[in-house]
Design a protein around this motif. Sequence first.
Motif, mmCIF file in Angstrom:
data_model
loop_
_atom_site.group_PDB
_atom_site.id
_atom_site.type_symbol
_atom_site.label_atom_id
_atom_site.label_comp_id
_atom_site.label_asym_id
_atom_site.label_seq_id
_atom_site.Cartn_x
_atom_site.Cartn_y
_atom_site.Cartn_z
ATOM 1 N N ALA A 236 0.833 -1.210 0.000
ATOM 2 C CA ALA A 236 0.000 0.000 0.000
ATOM 3 C C ALA A 236 0.864 1.255 0.000
ATOM 4 O O ALA A 236 0.576 2.233 -0.713
ATOM 5 C CB ALA A 236 -0.940 -0.020 1.211
ATOM 6 N N TRP A 237 1.922 1.225 0.806
ATOM 7 C CA TRP A 237 2.819 2.392 0.866
ATOM 8 C C TRP A 237 3.495 2.607 -0.477
ATOM 9 O O TRP A 237 3.605 3.747 -0.955
ATOM 10 C CB TRP A 237 3.853 2.150 1.964
ATOM 11 N N CYS A 239 2.361 1.628 -3.429
ATOM 12 C CA CYS A 239 1.354 2.094 -4.386
ATOM 13 C C CYS A 239 1.055 3.566 -4.177
ATOM 14 O O CYS A 239 0.921 4.352 -5.133
ATOM 15 C CB CYS A 239 0.078 1.261 -4.259
ATOM 16 N N GLN A 240 0.909 3.944 -2.911
ATOM 17 C CA GLN A 240 0.630 5.348 -2.609
ATOM 18 C C GLN A 240 1.784 6.246 -3.043
ATOM 19 O O GLN A 240 1.575 7.331 -3.603
ATOM 20 C CB GLN A 240 0.368 5.494 -1.101
ATOM 21 N N LYS A 241 2.999 5.755 -2.769
ATOM 22 C CA LYS A 241 4.171 6.542 -3.160
ATOM 23 C C LYS A 241 4.249 6.683 -4.673
ATOM 24 O O LYS A 241 4.561 7.760 -5.206
ATOM 25 C CB LYS A 241 5.424 5.864 -2.612
ATOM 26 N N LYS A 244 1.593 9.136 -5.848
ATOM 27 C CA LYS A 244 2.033 10.510 -5.580
ATOM 28 C C LYS A 244 3.093 10.946 -6.579
ATOM 29 O O LYS A 244 3.102 12.082 -7.053
ATOM 30 C CB LYS A 244 2.565 10.620 -4.156
#
Length: 316
Positions: A236-237, A239-241, A244
Amino acid sequence: MYPDENNICRKCHKNCADGCTGNSDIVGPGGCNSCEVGFRKSHFTETIRCLPTDTNSCPDSHHLTPVKIDNNNLLGGKRMCEPCHRLCQTCYGASNMNCNKCKFFEADSCVDFCPTMTFGNKATQKCEPCFDECRSGCRGSESTDCLACKNFKIYIGEDDKRFNCTDECPHLPYSVLDNNTNSETASRTVCADNTHPEVIALLSRNAEDEKKKMAIIVAPSVAGVLIVAVLIACIAWCCQKRAKAKKKTAKLTAKMTGWDEEVPLTPTTAKPDLAQLKLIKEYDLRRGGIIGSGAFGTVYKDFGFQKVKMLKFLWL
């Protein structure tokens, strides 16, 4: 007759035979030379007394037997009342197989102690079999008279002394090793409930084993869940990164190409200004996302090399 110390002839004892040397009924010096029926009181004495000549039966514990003719035997050819075997009350011969009545107990012969797996019934004076579930002998015919049990033992009362032998535990859920250390009388197993010390110890060990098993099962499961959670969080981190980064890259690209101004996305009823319409060839375009739509078509964002801020495609 015989001469006494005064050389007076005296009559022999009435039970004597073949003369005498005295008035005694004992065979030997001072008594009878022989007799028709002799009597030996026990196997441990050599003394023989003469019984009446018409004797046809012996006292209890003795049997009448003929004496072999022997020059060295004063009663050779006569009869003797000899003692029975020590285990006979009455008898017709010398062996314990020749008893008419046993002094103690009767099995295949007269015995003083009954064989293993039998007991002496004092009422019948016979050796009778033990209960089927007994082991190492018994005191009676009941299941509570066994010295030890073949299969299972159930204690009767709280003193743990009297017990009943059975082929299975009827209502008690546990069977444990007998704590009796005597190998002759100890039973292999005892039927017991959860108040028996061995059962309490067994249940405690089982509880500890269950805890260990649960720990073995739960620990890897928890570790697996934690690892999966960490992996999901990392994904998740990432993917989020990445999202962004893409968003940042898009903004930077828009700013570099001059297409970062805000464009209203809501269509209006106003007619388009055809004076400002610029015609661009399709191969010069790099179409972006839909910005909005109006009366004359759909508006897309363009990231082409031409500095055109807004594109309106008219579908005729």
